[in-house]
Design an enzyme around this catalytic site. Structure first.
Site, PDB file in Angstrom:
ATOM      1  CG  ASP A   1      -5.251  -3.196  -4.813  1.00  0.00           C
ATOM      2  OD1 ASP A   1      -4.118  -3.785  -4.460  1.00  0.00           O
ATOM      3  OD2 ASP A   1      -5.195  -1.975  -4.530  1.00  0.00           O
TER       4      ASP A   1
ATOM      5  CG  ASP B   1      -1.345  -1.938  -0.046  1.00  0.00           C
ATOM      6  OD1 ASP B   1      -1.525  -2.045   1.192  1.00  0.00           O
ATOM      7  OD2 ASP B   1      -0.240  -2.432  -0.607  1.00  0.00           O
TER       8      ASP B   1
HETATM    9  C1  BG6 Z   1       0.995  -2.690  -3.852  1.00  0.00           C
HETATM   10  C2  BG6 Z   1       1.328  -1.119  -3.605  1.00  0.00           C
HETATM   11  O1  BG6 Z   1      -0.233  -3.022  -3.260  1.00  0.00           O
HETATM   12  O2  BG6 Z   1       2.120  -3.199  -3.300  1.00  0.00           O
HETATM   13  C3  BG6 Z   1       2.541  -0.390  -4.147  1.00  0.00           C
HETATM   14  O3  BG6 Z   1       0.137  -0.309  -4.416  1.00  0.00           O
HETATM   15  C4  BG6 Z   1       3.596  -1.357  -3.538  1.00  0.00           C
HETATM   16  O4  BG6 Z   1       2.568   0.908  -3.668  1.00  0.00           O
HETATM   17  C5  BG6 Z   1       3.485  -2.774  -3.584  1.00  0.00           C
HETATM   18  O5  BG6 Z   1       4.942  -0.909  -3.712  1.00  0.00           O
HETATM   19  C6  BG6 Z   1       4.542  -3.581  -2.979  1.00  0.00           C
HETATM   20  O6  BG6 Z   1       4.301  -3.643  -1.736  1.00  0.00           O
HETATM   21  P1  BG6 Z   1       5.369  -4.411  -0.905  1.00  0.00           P
HETATM   22  O7  BG6 Z   1       4.586  -4.393   0.649  1.00  0.00           O
HETATM   23  O8  BG6 Z   1       5.618  -5.672  -1.010  1.00  0.00           O
HETATM   24  O9  BG6 Z   1       6.730  -3.657  -0.629  1.00  0.00           O
HETATM   25 MG    MG Z   2      -3.758  -0.476  -4.594  1.00  0.00          MG
END
Ligand code: BG6
Ligand code: MG
Length: 217
Positions: free
Chosen positions: A8, A10
């Site tokens: 993953d 984030d």
């Molecule tokens: C995930 C995060 O990786 O991506 C979430 O853990 C986030 O918190 C999700 O909402 C969607 O991200 P984005 O950048 O498409 O808004």
């Molecule tokens: Mg994550």
């Protein structure tokens, strides 16, 4: 036998989970919703729109589809702004080394992030070439806890799910990995990630010797 590791992004490779929180918190404050880091755990790993739905439900707020899209766009603009000012040093200590060490063991390396900004983040961090396959939020219909993202990553890596080990910081991500039939290392707090096969508090704590342990459990 583990043949691939799927990361993953984030909260596992880089501290962008904190930027997601800051941007949601800003929106919550604007909407008058009481939103804590504890509430934020439920937003981790899930799509932008699903995250917004959770936040709105916390404040018992209902909005039209158009209003929701405007809120999600606003949060995303803040998030992108934080990310664009991020430095490569914000990669978690040990993350790059771990990827190199796993690669040296002939393991394939994948990225599976629900974020539609994943390509931007890995480009800014100059790590896009560290992955044999990347799957992001633009390529899937169902976000975590659905296993779709990990199954697609395995397919792109040319391995079967049971040959994959996933690294995840979100409860929804751990559930998705297990539902895909993969082994999973939770990166973060035991209380949220106890379903994982092993929990470490930071990515830099992972040792190659854990691979053998994980293969036999
Ligand atoms: C995930 C995060 O990786 O991506 C979430 O853990 C986030 O918190 C999700 O909402 C969607 O991200 P984005 O950048 O498409 O808004
Ligand atoms: Mg994550």
């Amino acid at each position: 036998m583990i043949r691939a590791c799927i990361f993953d992004l984030d909260g596992v490779i880089v501290d962008t989970a904190h930027y997601h929180f800051l941007a949601w918190k800003r929106l919550a404050d604007e909407l008058g919703v009481n939103f804590t880091e504890h509430d934020n755990e439920r937003l981790k790993g899930v799509s932008r729109m699903h995250s917004l739905e959770i936040l709105l439900s916390l404040g018992d707020i209902s909005l039209s589809k158009k209003e929701k899209e405007a809120m999600a766009d606003k949060k995303n603009a803040w998030f992108v702004d934080y990310v664009d000012r991020m430095a490569p040093e914000e990669i978690f200590p040990g993350a790059k080394q771990l990827i190199q060490d796993l690669r040296a063991k002939d393991l394939k390396i994948g990225l599976a992030s629900s974020s539609k900004n994943a390509a931007r983040v890995i480009h800014l961090l100059n790590i896009e070439h560290d992955f044999d396959a990347v799957v992001d939020g633009n390529m899937i219909r169902q976000s975590k806890p659905d296993p779709e993202i990990f199954l697609l990553a395995a397919e792109k890596l040319g391995v079967v799910p049971k040959q994959c080990l996933v690294f995840e910081d979100a409860e929804a991500g751990v559930e998705a990995a297990l539902a895909a039939g993969m082994k999973c290392v939770g990166v973060g707090m035991e209380e949220q990630l106890r379903k994982a096969d092993k929990v470490i508090s930071k990515i830099g704590e992972f040792k190659l010797s854990f691979l053998r342990e994980l293969e036999v459990v």
